[in-house]
Design an enzyme around this catalytic site. Structure first.
Site, PDB file in Angstrom:
ATOM      1  N   LYS A  74       1.476   3.380   1.247  1.00 21.74           N
ATOM      2  CA  LYS A  74       2.454   2.326   1.513  1.00 21.74           C
ATOM      3  C   LYS A  74       3.796   2.889   1.968  1.00 21.74           C
ATOM      4  O   LYS A  74       4.579   2.192   2.603  1.00 21.74           O
ATOM      5  CB  LYS A  74       2.604   1.429   0.301  1.00 21.74           C
ATOM      6  CG  LYS A  74       1.324   0.623   0.072  1.00 21.74           C
ATOM      7  CD  LYS A  74       1.439  -0.412  -0.997  1.00 21.74           C
ATOM      8  CE  LYS A  74       0.193  -1.275  -1.054  1.00 21.74           C
ATOM      9  NZ  LYS A  74      -0.981  -0.557  -1.627  1.00 21.74           N
TER      10      LYS A  74
HETATM   11  C1  LIG Z   1      -2.274  -1.004  -1.535  1.00 19.79           C
HETATM   12  C2  LIG Z   1      -3.334   0.006  -1.797  1.00 19.79           C
HETATM   13  C3  LIG Z   1      -4.651  -0.163  -1.327  1.00 19.79           C
HETATM   14  C4  LIG Z   1      -5.096  -1.418  -0.607  1.00 19.79           C
HETATM   15  O1  LIG Z   1      -4.480  -1.583   0.646  1.00 19.79           O
HETATM   16  P1  LIG Z   1      -4.498  -2.982   1.388  1.00 19.79           P
HETATM   17  O2  LIG Z   1      -3.622  -2.834   2.574  1.00 19.79           O
HETATM   18  O3  LIG Z   1      -3.984  -3.989   0.409  1.00 19.79           O
HETATM   19  O4  LIG Z   1      -5.921  -3.271   1.749  1.00 19.79           O
HETATM   20  C5  LIG Z   1      -5.554   0.861  -1.551  1.00 19.79           C
HETATM   21  N1  LIG Z   1      -5.197   1.984  -2.211  1.00 19.79           N
HETATM   22  C6  LIG Z   1      -3.953   2.182  -2.686  1.00 19.79           C
HETATM   23  C7  LIG Z   1      -3.637   3.441  -3.418  1.00 19.79           C
HETATM   24  C8  LIG Z   1      -2.961   1.209  -2.497  1.00 19.79           C
HETATM   25  O5  LIG Z   1      -1.724   1.407  -2.964  1.00 19.79           O
END
Ligand SMILES: *Cc1c(COP(=O)(O)O)cnc(C)c1O
Length: 461
Positions: free
Chosen positions: A112
């Site tokens: 993210k």
């Molecule tokens: C947010 C997240 C996901 C999922 O991602 P999406 O974009 O919601 O599908 C998977 N793994 C981790 C570690 C995350 O922080």
């Protein structure tokens, strides 16, 4: 460059406005009216470039006149400078035709950071031009909130509040939210679960007087600018493995469908992606939908890969919009049916989705078994989300190189790793003092009016 809502009745916006608005006023999600194309030659020319240069070339055509070229290059440089790896998103090899794309070298150790770091820079730059201030409010089960606090701390024109369920995020996630010292970022520990936190944020966005009064903005995964920032690493990794001269596949550990939808956009732009494999944990609404056509909620079952514990996948609406031939009335109808628990995807739309996406599910036991197996086979320590991806990718390996997205650093989820292989994964040295920094948080009740009062008071002071 114009952005339209999947529900068809919200105003058509430019990039900057779509970024500030987040959720469209008709409840829909913004998507580009047309997706800019990259030719075979354009993609071939990315070979050997830095991550930042690839980011510029991939994203700039989506921006309209929001930023001048040099300005945007500067924002990209500032966004990725705090990363702990010169390649930003390096690839490592797991097996003959299977690669791991490490997306956890950012400041909060999850993918993210790629989007949040850039959206922080872009929002601040856009606001600085007019002197306007905004208030960002979000809900988090851990990773989004920590990435947002890190990206927005100290920015002059933004106040940021994140609600997280008290006692239900990992210690590393909590500390990443509660240890930034800058006064413009606020960690709010809600007495409730993640769904309560998300519901209160939704209430604030639906309260138009409050929304306009505090100039509310959102940075959750439905924000188009976040999706766009994630498109870049699909290009950088595919080109490293020979695109556009050969195709690659991707497997993506999926929750809200934001990360994998970025891969879909890369494919729309012309990147030769053979298949995009959706990997779910036991919260498998997407796998069930692709398999049966039934998109039906089934409650949330807490798992050892908590960032994928979702009831519905908010960004899936964007894929449905295309699968239904961009028929916003059809999408609006489906989302209405969602209120009573789910809907059935039409045969034509399902065929469209299956032409691009495959899917698989990974149980809790399989997640642990995958961490153990890969540690033994390669020495790689996988975070539980990445393990879900690696397991599902293993069922889809073939002639085309497969890239599985490693979405978080194992040290962010040490309990799951320790239970599997008996080792406590260390934090990278640059954040080894996380456990010693003082924490700052505010407990809040699950009550809309009290939360709104607190936000109004904080931004007035
Ligand atoms: C947010 C997240 C996901 C999922 O991602 P999406 O974009 O919601 O599908 C998977 N793994 C981790 C570690 C995350 O922080």
């Amino acid at each position: 460059m114009k952005y339209i809502s999947t529900r068809g009745t919200a105003p058509v916006l430019g990039f900057g406005e779509a970024m500030m608005t987040g959720l469209a006023r008709d409840g829909g999600l913004y998507v580009p009216q047309t997706v800019p194309q990259m030719s075979h030659a354009d993609i071939a020319a990315l070979a050997g470039l830095s991550y930042e240069d690839i980011a510029f070339r991939v994203m700039y055509p989506f921006l309209g006149d929001t930023f001048a070229e040099d300005e945007f290059r500067g924002l990209i440089a500032a966004a990725y400078e705090p990363f702990g790896h010169a390649a930003r998103a390096p690839l490592v090899q797991l097996a003959p035709n299977h690669f791991l794309l490490e997306l956890f070298h950012g400041p909060t150790l999850a993918f993210k950071d790629f989007a949040m770091q850039l959206i922080g820079q872009m929002m601040q730059a856009a606001l600085a031009k007019t002197g306007a201030r905004i208030t960002i409010v979000g809900a988090t089960s851990g990773d989004t909130g920590s990435a947002a606090m890190e990206a927005f701390r100290g920015l002059a024109n933004v106040d940021l509040f994140f609600l997280y369920p008290h006692g239900r995020v990992s210690e590393v996630q909590r500390r990443q939210m509660t240890t930034p010292v800058e006064a413009n970022v606020h960690a709010l520990a809600l007495d409730g679960d993640f769904d309560d936190a998300q519901a209160r944020v939704k209430d604030m966005f639906n309260d138009f007087a409050f929304r306009d009064g505090v100039r509310l903005a959102g940075v959750n995964s439905i924000n188009w600018a976040r999706v766009l920032a994630q498109v870049v690493y699909y290009f950088s990794s595919a080109v490293s493995l020979g695109a556009p001269h050969r195709a690659v596949g991707f497997t993506v550990p999926t929750g809200n469908f934001g990360d994998i939808f970025a891969g879909y956009i890369a494919r729309q732009m012309g990147l030769p992606i053979d298949r995009l494999v959706i990997a779910t944990n036991q919260n498998d609404i997407l796998h069930r939908a692709l398999t049966s056509g039934d998109y039906k909620t089934d409650g949330v079952k807490p798992s050892i890969s908590p960032s994928m514990d979702i009831q519905v996948s908010s960004n899936f609406e964007r894929a449905l919009f295309d699968a239904y031939g961009r028929d916003s009335r059809a999408v609006t109808q489906l989302m209405d049916e969602m209120k009573s628990g789910g809907f059935h995807i039409s045969q034509g739309a399902l065929q469209e989705l299956r032409a691009t996406f495959a899917s698989g599910r990974c149980s809790e036991a399989e997640t642990t078994a995958t961490i153990i197996r890969e540690y033994g086979r390669t020495g790689e320590i996988l975070c539980p989300h990445t393990a879900v991806g690696v397991k599902v990718a293993g069922d889809h390996l073939g002639a085309v190189p497969m890239i599985t997205l490693a979405t978080a650093h194992p040290a962010k989820f040490p309990a799951a790793v320790r239970d599997a292989i008996g080792l406590h994964p260390d934090l990278p040295p640059r954040m080894a003092d996380l456990y010693d920094r003082p924490e700052r948080l505010t407990r809040v009740p699950n009550d809309l009016a009290q939360i709104q009062t607190l936000i109004r008071e904080r931004i007035a002071s």
